[in-house]
Design an enzyme around this catalytic site. Sequence first.
Site, PDB file in Angstrom:
ATOM      1  N   LYS A   9       0.833  -1.208   0.000  1.00 18.70           N
ATOM      2  CA  LYS A   9       0.000   0.000   0.000  1.00 18.70           C
ATOM      3  C   LYS A   9       0.861   1.247   0.000  1.00 18.70           C
ATOM      4  CE  LYS A   9       0.849   1.106   4.511  1.00 18.70           C
ATOM      5  NZ  LYS A   9       1.489   2.353   5.006  1.00 18.70           N
ATOM      6  N   PRO A 111       9.131  -4.176  -0.351  1.00 16.76           N
ATOM      7  CA  PRO A 111      10.251  -3.839   0.535  1.00 16.76           C
ATOM      8  C   PRO A 111       9.900  -4.061   2.005  1.00 16.76           C
ATOM      9  CG  PRO A 111      10.006  -2.167  -1.154  1.00 16.76           C
ATOM     10  CD  PRO A 111       8.824  -3.084  -1.295  1.00 16.76           C
ATOM     11  N   MET A 116       5.367   0.104   3.584  1.00 12.40           N
ATOM     12  CA  MET A 116       4.497  -0.298   2.486  1.00 12.40           C
ATOM     13  C   MET A 116       3.663  -1.532   2.817  1.00 12.40           C
ATOM     14  SD  MET A 116       6.938   0.393  -0.811  1.00 12.40           S
ATOM     15  CE  MET A 116       5.591   0.061  -1.955  1.00 12.40           C
ATOM     16  N   GLY A 119       4.828  -6.883   5.630  1.00  4.85           N
ATOM     17  CA  GLY A 119       4.472  -7.862   6.642  1.00  4.85           C
ATOM     18  C   GLY A 119       2.969  -8.002   6.794  1.00  4.85           C
ATOM     19  N   ASP A 157      -2.503  -2.049   9.639  1.00  9.25           N
ATOM     20  CA  ASP A 157      -2.620  -2.056   8.188  1.00  9.25           C
ATOM     21  C   ASP A 157      -3.263  -3.319   7.629  1.00  9.25           C
ATOM     22  OD1 ASP A 157      -1.365   0.419   8.007  1.00  9.25           O
ATOM     23  OD2 ASP A 157       0.628  -0.439   7.693  1.00  9.25           O
TER      24      ASP A 157
END
Length: 323
Positions: A9, A111, A116, A119, A157
């Site tokens: 994201k 990455p 982003m 995980g 997230d």
Amino acid sequence: MLRGQASGKVNVFLAAGAARADGFHELATIFQAVSLKERVDIETMPRYPVPRGHQLVRWLHVTGRDAERVPRDETNLAVRAVEAVAEAYYQRFPQLEYLPALHMYVHKGIPTAGGMAGGSADAAAALWLMDRLLGSFFGAGLGTAQLMRIAAQLGSDVPFVLRGGTALGTGRGERLERITAHGRFHWVFALAKKGLSTPAVFRELDRLRADAGSPRPAMDPGAVIHALSTGDPELLAPALHNDLEVAAFSLRPELADLKARASRLGALGAILCGSGPTMAFLCADELAAARVQEGLRGVAECAGVCAATAPAGGAELARGGLD
């Protein structure tokens, strides 16, 4: 074997309020899923029954981008997702005494520790796959609402990455409201050579605000929401905003240098990815993104560069997902 995937994201808007009693800051953020993906494979080992209360994932292999930085034990977010879904099924079926051991493969395409949600994408893919696997055994899955509750327990997230698309997140970012977005946006991501601790960034933000004696800005994502609805990157670029950027730049001045360099290369806009340290550069089209990407290769402040488009989908079966 079941094979799933989930997207990373970019936060195109992030406003941070005051710290809450639980230590988190109240957020208003707009997520958009990007085309960089994590792949997760789950294979059952029927000959190895695992009693309730013991870890199901007995073998974990990680390959791909930054694989060496990913934990292989019970702290891995994908492992935690599997265990959380298993526990939900144990509660649903109290007569269950054991489940088969699992062999899990994670292939990294996002990455690591860059803001982003790499995980979180592992967790979302594993959560979605595990529910699909156990749901096939017991005739029905947990349902979207329960999966989203589990996702929120795993991380701020994870609910968005599970769903994908474009959404406004509030609270810690886990309360989601879909946003209409048109068109396709082209992004270039510059990866920093060193990580940046999320708690450290929030502490620095609080310090800077206290030193300035200034009130917190209003959480108004209206300009970004309007720009996304038009699909126009030239309208979105000046609306990009992340409150954490000033704190990240204070801790890592070289990130500001990357932002300036990308602007000279033709990027329409730039924004810190979440709490960083990855920087995201919005470009007019695929050709402009290629120019920015090439121009950033080999730059001292940059550990690597990759390009992606947005929006992308949520957790789903990957190609060859049923073996």
